[in-house]
Design an enzyme around this catalytic site. Structure first.
Site, PDB file in Angstrom:
ATOM      1  N   HIS A  47      29.534  81.597 -24.273  1.00 56.60           N
ATOM      2  CA  HIS A  47      29.867  80.204 -23.986  1.00 56.60           C
ATOM      3  C   HIS A  47      30.385  79.440 -25.199  1.00 56.60           C
ATOM      4  O   HIS A  47      31.106  78.454 -25.034  1.00 56.60           O
ATOM      5  CB  HIS A  47      28.647  79.476 -23.396  1.00 56.60           C
ATOM      6  CG  HIS A  47      28.537  79.616 -21.915  1.00 56.60           C
ATOM      7  ND1 HIS A  47      27.986  80.715 -21.305  1.00 56.60           N
ATOM      8  CD2 HIS A  47      28.935  78.788 -20.911  1.00 56.60           C
ATOM      9  CE1 HIS A  47      28.030  80.556 -19.996  1.00 56.60           C
ATOM     10  NE2 HIS A  47      28.603  79.408 -19.728  1.00 56.60           N
ATOM     11  N   GLY A  48      30.031  79.851 -26.392  1.00 55.77           N
ATOM     12  CA  GLY A  48      30.543  79.113 -27.541  1.00 55.77           C
ATOM     13  C   GLY A  48      30.014  79.616 -28.861  1.00 55.77           C
ATOM     14  O   GLY A  48      28.911  80.158 -28.948  1.00 55.77           O
TER      15      GLY A  48
END
Length: 485
Positions: free
Chosen positions: A336-337
């Site tokens: 996700h990041g």
């Protein structure tokens, strides 16, 4: 380029549809879609389109080699390792290298910090390419000898930059054998309009409110803090589910059927159920290519034998579930990041889901529905604050504002927001539940209601489209959260 932009709506999409349906042969249609998809991706950053083309060529070649080795009854394990290293390495360099170097620099000051721009959608198209090569290795699908068709599968613009993640097996036949129809096209237009309204009206308006609250600072009143996090919760849902609706709708317009990516996740009664309803394609990808391989790996079997000797058979029953879940959700958080927020977010969800699978899941199922909803709501709110705030101190301050009246129950900003956006928040709550399908089912149950709906439905969709376009042409705030992934 984004779907909810005047350039896409008034120029790119009309040209794409007219050009596609003027062509007769499938190979020319596919070639046209590929060219338009590359133009779509290159609109903002042409150099990254070159990177994607290189990735397509590498994966195409590696899959061909794997298939060739299968025919020779040779084991292509080394080729698969090269494919995994290439794809994960590509993702690491462009998405995580700067983050790793930045953190190493805090420990070893001589380590240089390099700023690398993140190609839009690299997590999505890299996962699609990798799943294809793995499936060829597993013999779950035949190798695609047409470079054109494989390139279209990876680069097709509806799902290119923010999903849904399309596994090759679900689209393999459609690349050559799909049949367009007026009914399918009509369904696609309707689905696209629903997504356009979700994004351009609901998500964008919620974004304005949530960003205003989260940039206000630490002196938030109780009401203001709750309005901010509730609006962010609705923003991220309507942002991503709206994009998925538009992608699915666009696919239908060109004869493709994509699997669903959202199924009203905010009505879930457990976190396990929530993740079966939210970003379904990502969950399916990690389940197929991370969870099951770890679960059935020799490494886990050996680990379980060691645990069994030391702690007994009952401990193995738990660790055989805990270890694969922990690894899968750590990977999900990292996907996700590139930030500590998402790493912690991944650990957070892994602990919750492990808890539901091993410890309190069965007892939760016996609780009243209101308790289950409150349980899920509480966990989601903590997760939303976790990724929206920029530091541990901001997180603590925001959670404190949600739970206390240190800066009052309400302040002028909170009162104004509540008065001016109450209807919007109410609509957000209503449409995040399966209210529309329920009402439509009730109306369609009678012949009179069915006939009325047949006349009114086209008008409703037309008005929805006009409203969405008015927001787009007015140049309203138009961020896409998942473009950063």
């Amino acid at each position: 380029m984004v779907f909810s932009s005047s350039v896409f709506m008034l120029m790119f999409l009309p040209i794409c549809l007219v050009g596609y349906y003027l062509l007769k042969q499938r190979k020319y249609k596919n070639a046209f879609l590929l060219v338009m998809s590359l133009l779509f991706y290159a609109w903002g950053e042409p150099r990254f389109a070159i990177l994607m083309v290189i990735s397509i060529l590498v994966n195409y070649t590696l899959a061909i080699i794997i298939a060739f080795k299968h025919e020779k009854n040779e084991k292509p394990r080394e080729v698969l390792i090269v494919a995994i290293v290439w794809n994960i390495g590509l993702l690491f360099v462009f998405k995580y290298l700067s983050f790793v170097l930045e953190n190493l620099n805090k420990v070893i000051p001589n380590v240089p910090i390099i700023s690398i721009s993140l190609p839009i959608g690299i997590s999505f198209f890299t996962f699609q390419a990798l799943s294809y090569v793995i499936d060829v290795y597993r013999k779950k699908c035949k190798v695609q000898t047409s470079l054109l068709d494989l390139a279209l599968y990876i680069a097709f613009f509806p799902q290119l930059v923010a999903g849904p993640i399309v596994m090759y097996g679900t689209i393999e036949k459609q690349l050559r054998e799909r049949k367009e129809s007026l009914e399918m096209f009509s369904d696609g237009v309707k689905r696209f309009i629903i997504g356009l309204v979700k994004k351009s009206i609901l998500a964008n308006e919620f974004a304005v409110i949530s960003d205003r609250v989260f940039t206000k600072g630490t002196t938030l009143s109780l009401i203001t803090a709750w309005i901010g996090i509730i609006c962010y919760t609705f923003q991220i849902y309507y942002d991503f589910s709206g994009y998925s609706d538009m992608a699915i709708g666009l696919g239908k317009m060109f004869g493709f059927e994509f699997l669903e990516n959202f199924n009203y996740p905010y009505v879930s009664k457990s976190i396990r159920e929530y993740w079966r309803r939210w970003h379904i394609s990502l969950g399916a990808w990690f389940k197929e290519y991370v969870y099951y391989p770890v679960l059935t790996s020799k490494w886990l079997a050996n680990t379980n034998q060691v645990i069994k000797k030391r702690f007994g058979r009952n401990a193995v029953k738990k660790t055989s579930v805990i270890i694969p879940l922990l690894i899968t959700w750590m990977a999900t958080g990292i996907w996700h990041g590139a930030s500590w927020n998402y790493i912690i977010w991944g650990v957070y969800y892994s602990l919750i889901i492990i808890g539901e699978n091993v410890f309190w899941g069965k007892s939760l199922e016996k609780k009243p529905h209101i308790v289950q909803y409150f349980y899920v709501f509480t966990i989601l709110i903590l997760a939303r604050v976790m990724v929206k705030t920029n530091s541990l101190s901001e997180f603590i301050n925001y959670i404190s504002a949600l739970l206390s009246i240190r800066y009052g129950v309400a302040d002028p900003l909170g009162v104004i927001m509540w008065q001016s956006h109450f209807i919007l928040i109410l609509l957000g709550a209503v449409f995040s539940a399966p209210t529309v399908p329920f009402m439509r089912g009730k109306i369609m149950a009678s012949s009179f209601g069915k006939s009325i709906l047949e006349y009114l439905e086209p008008l409703v969709y037309f008005l929805m489209f006009i409203c969405a376009m008015s927001f787009i042409l007015n140049g309203s705030y138009n961020p896409f959260i998942y473009f950063n992934f």
